[in-house]
Design a protein around this motif. Structure first.
Motif, PDB file in Angstrom:
ATOM      1  N   MET A   1      18.881  -5.683  15.979  1.00  0.00           N
ATOM      2  CA  MET A   1      19.944  -6.549  15.459  1.00  0.00           C
ATOM      3  C   MET A   1      21.314  -5.902  15.597  1.00  0.00           C
ATOM      4  O   MET A   1      22.297  -6.557  15.919  1.00  0.00           O
ATOM      5  CB  MET A   1      19.679  -6.879  13.986  1.00  0.00           C
ATOM      6  N   ILE A   2      21.371  -4.597  15.373  1.00  0.00           N
ATOM      7  CA  ILE A   2      22.659  -3.900  15.448  1.00  0.00           C
ATOM      8  C   ILE A   2      23.175  -3.880  16.876  1.00  0.00           C
ATOM      9  O   ILE A   2      24.349  -4.142  17.136  1.00  0.00           O
ATOM     10  CB  ILE A   2      22.516  -2.475  14.887  1.00  0.00           C
ATOM     11  N   LEU A   3      22.312  -3.580  17.825  1.00  0.00           N
ATOM     12  CA  LEU A   3      22.737  -3.519  19.229  1.00  0.00           C
ATOM     13  C   LEU A   3      23.027  -4.906  19.791  1.00  0.00           C
ATOM     14  O   LEU A   3      23.882  -5.052  20.661  1.00  0.00           O
ATOM     15  CB  LEU A   3      21.662  -2.837  20.079  1.00  0.00           C
ATOM     16  N   ALA A   4      22.337  -5.913  19.312  1.00  0.00           N
ATOM     17  CA  ALA A   4      22.530  -7.270  19.841  1.00  0.00           C
ATOM     18  C   ALA A   4      23.803  -7.904  19.303  1.00  0.00           C
ATOM     19  O   ALA A   4      24.452  -8.684  19.991  1.00  0.00           O
ATOM     20  CB  ALA A   4      21.325  -8.137  19.503  1.00  0.00           C
ATOM     21  N   LEU A 121      30.492  -1.801  25.011  1.00  0.00           N
ATOM     22  CA  LEU A 121      31.637  -1.042  25.502  1.00  0.00           C
ATOM     23  C   LEU A 121      31.413   0.470  25.400  1.00  0.00           C
ATOM     24  O   LEU A 121      31.970   1.233  26.189  1.00  0.00           O
ATOM     25  CB  LEU A 121      32.887  -1.444  24.733  1.00  0.00           C
ATOM     26  N   LEU A 122      30.607   0.889  24.444  1.00  0.00           N
ATOM     27  CA  LEU A 122      30.317   2.317  24.284  1.00  0.00           C
ATOM     28  C   LEU A 122      29.127   2.767  25.130  1.00  0.00           C
ATOM     29  O   LEU A 122      28.834   3.960  25.190  1.00  0.00           O
ATOM     30  CB  LEU A 122      30.032   2.624  22.808  1.00  0.00           C
ATOM     31  N   GLY A 123      28.453   1.826  25.763  1.00  0.00           N
ATOM     32  CA  GLY A 123      27.308   2.184  26.594  1.00  0.00           C
ATOM     33  C   GLY A 123      26.083   2.588  25.804  1.00  0.00           C
ATOM     34  O   GLY A 123      25.244   3.368  26.278  1.00  0.00           O
ATOM     35  N   VAL A 124      25.942   2.064  24.589  1.00  0.00           N
ATOM     36  CA  VAL A 124      24.786   2.388  23.748  1.00  0.00           C
ATOM     37  C   VAL A 124      23.694   1.354  23.989  1.00  0.00           C
ATOM     38  O   VAL A 124      23.908   0.157  23.786  1.00  0.00           O
ATOM     39  CB  VAL A 124      25.167   2.403  22.256  1.00  0.00           C
ATOM     40  N   THR A 138      25.614   9.776  18.379  1.00  0.00           N
ATOM     41  CA  THR A 138      26.924   9.796  17.711  1.00  0.00           C
ATOM     42  C   THR A 138      27.608   8.447  17.828  1.00  0.00           C
ATOM     43  O   THR A 138      28.147   7.914  16.848  1.00  0.00           O
ATOM     44  CB  THR A 138      27.817  10.892  18.308  1.00  0.00           C
ATOM     45  N   GLU A 139      27.603   7.883  19.039  1.00  0.00           N
ATOM     46  CA  GLU A 139      28.211   6.573  19.242  1.00  0.00           C
ATOM     47  C   GLU A 139      27.467   5.495  18.456  1.00  0.00           C
ATOM     48  O   GLU A 139      28.077   4.554  17.926  1.00  0.00           O
ATOM     49  CB  GLU A 139      28.228   6.225  20.737  1.00  0.00           C
ATOM     50  N   PHE A 140      26.145   5.636  18.386  1.00  0.00           N
ATOM     51  CA  PHE A 140      25.343   4.655  17.644  1.00  0.00           C
ATOM     52  C   PHE A 140      25.730   4.649  16.167  1.00  0.00           C
ATOM     53  O   PHE A 140      25.746   3.597  15.523  1.00  0.00           O
ATOM     54  CB  PHE A 140      23.855   4.963  17.800  1.00  0.00           C
TER      55      PHE A 140
END
Length: 252
Positions: A1-4, A121-124, A138-140
């Motif tokens: 859910m967070i990544l989507a 945009l952060l590539g996560v 870290t980015e996550f």
């Protein structure tokens, strides 16, 4: 859910196609909405500035810092940041306004408007997270905090009380990711950690806010990626982040 994230059209897509959707979405907003508001000569700079904002999501925003990195005038970059806010690609979270100490930072934080867009945009990606790459983790952490902040701001729309949102940070780096204040002056602090464990240092900012505000401090919640809800200390609690969308299975 967070990544989507939360854009309905993006949620309907497979993971492999979602990245292209976010790219097309940013291009469409810039070409349609931004250029309707302002004639921008250097249109190609706007996606670059947005990526810089993504790299700083959850951090204090500095137009001067971004201007140095993109080689543009500070005033112009500040104007472009305001444009990106006006078309709802990013928003600022002001610093907590009550006077607690002269050592409290007054600089706003920036958050992208959607955690899925921030992750893109952060590539996560899930694949990178599965590899446990330190830089990706870290980015996550930034993406998780942006998700929680945005979700709580959205959910405030159906709350019975009118509340204001801000962040709290001292020059000694004591901070609380989200401060929620009612019109009566009651305050709740929310700290976000992208991990399942807790450490005493994780409550440093919440403790400081509690001790400074006294009875006006209703409670502080540390939201993490664990599975347990429990009371940690006086008016300080730990809860899983999924309590933002699921009913609790146990009581305090």
């Amino acid at each position: 859910m967070i990544l989507a994230g939360g854009f309905p059209m993006a949620l309907e897509l497979p993971d492999a196609e979602r990245g292209r959707w976010f790219k097309d979405f940013v291009d469409m907003v810039i070409d349609r909405d931004v250029l309707e508001i302002r004639k921008v000569r250097q249109r190609h700079v706007l996606p670059l500035i947005l990526r810089h904002l993504a790299a700083r999501t959850t951090s204090t925003v500095s137009a001067a810092d971004i201007a140095r990195q993109v080689g543009l005038d500070q005033r112009m970059v500040g104007d472009y940041i305001t444009l990106l806010e006006s078309v709802f690609l990013a928003h600022r979270l002001e610093s907590y306004g009550r006077t607690l100490s002269g050592k409290v930072s007054r600089t706003p934080k920036v958050h992208l408007i959607d955690s899925g867009l921030a992750a893109h945009l952060l590539g996560v990606s899930q694949r990178k997270l599965n590899r446990r790459d330190p830089a990706t983790l870290t980015e996550f952490g930034k993406v998780v905090e942006t998700f929680v902040v945005n979700e709580l701001i959205k959910q405030a729309g159906w709350a019975e009380s009118v509340v204001q949102f801000s962040h709290f940070r001292t020059r000694q780096q004591h901070e609380v990711d989200l401060v929620i204040e009612s019109s009566e002056g009651e305050v709740v602090g929310v700290e976000v950690k992208a991990k399942s464990s807790i450490e005493e240092a994780d409550f440093r900012g919440l403790r400081l806010l509690r001790d400074k505000l006294g009875a006006d401090f209703v409670g502080g919640v540390l939201l993490n990626l664990g599975q347990q809800s429990f009371r940690h200390d006086d008016r300080l609690y730990v809860m899983p982040a999924d309590r933002l969308w699921t009913a609790p299975s146990n009581s305090w």
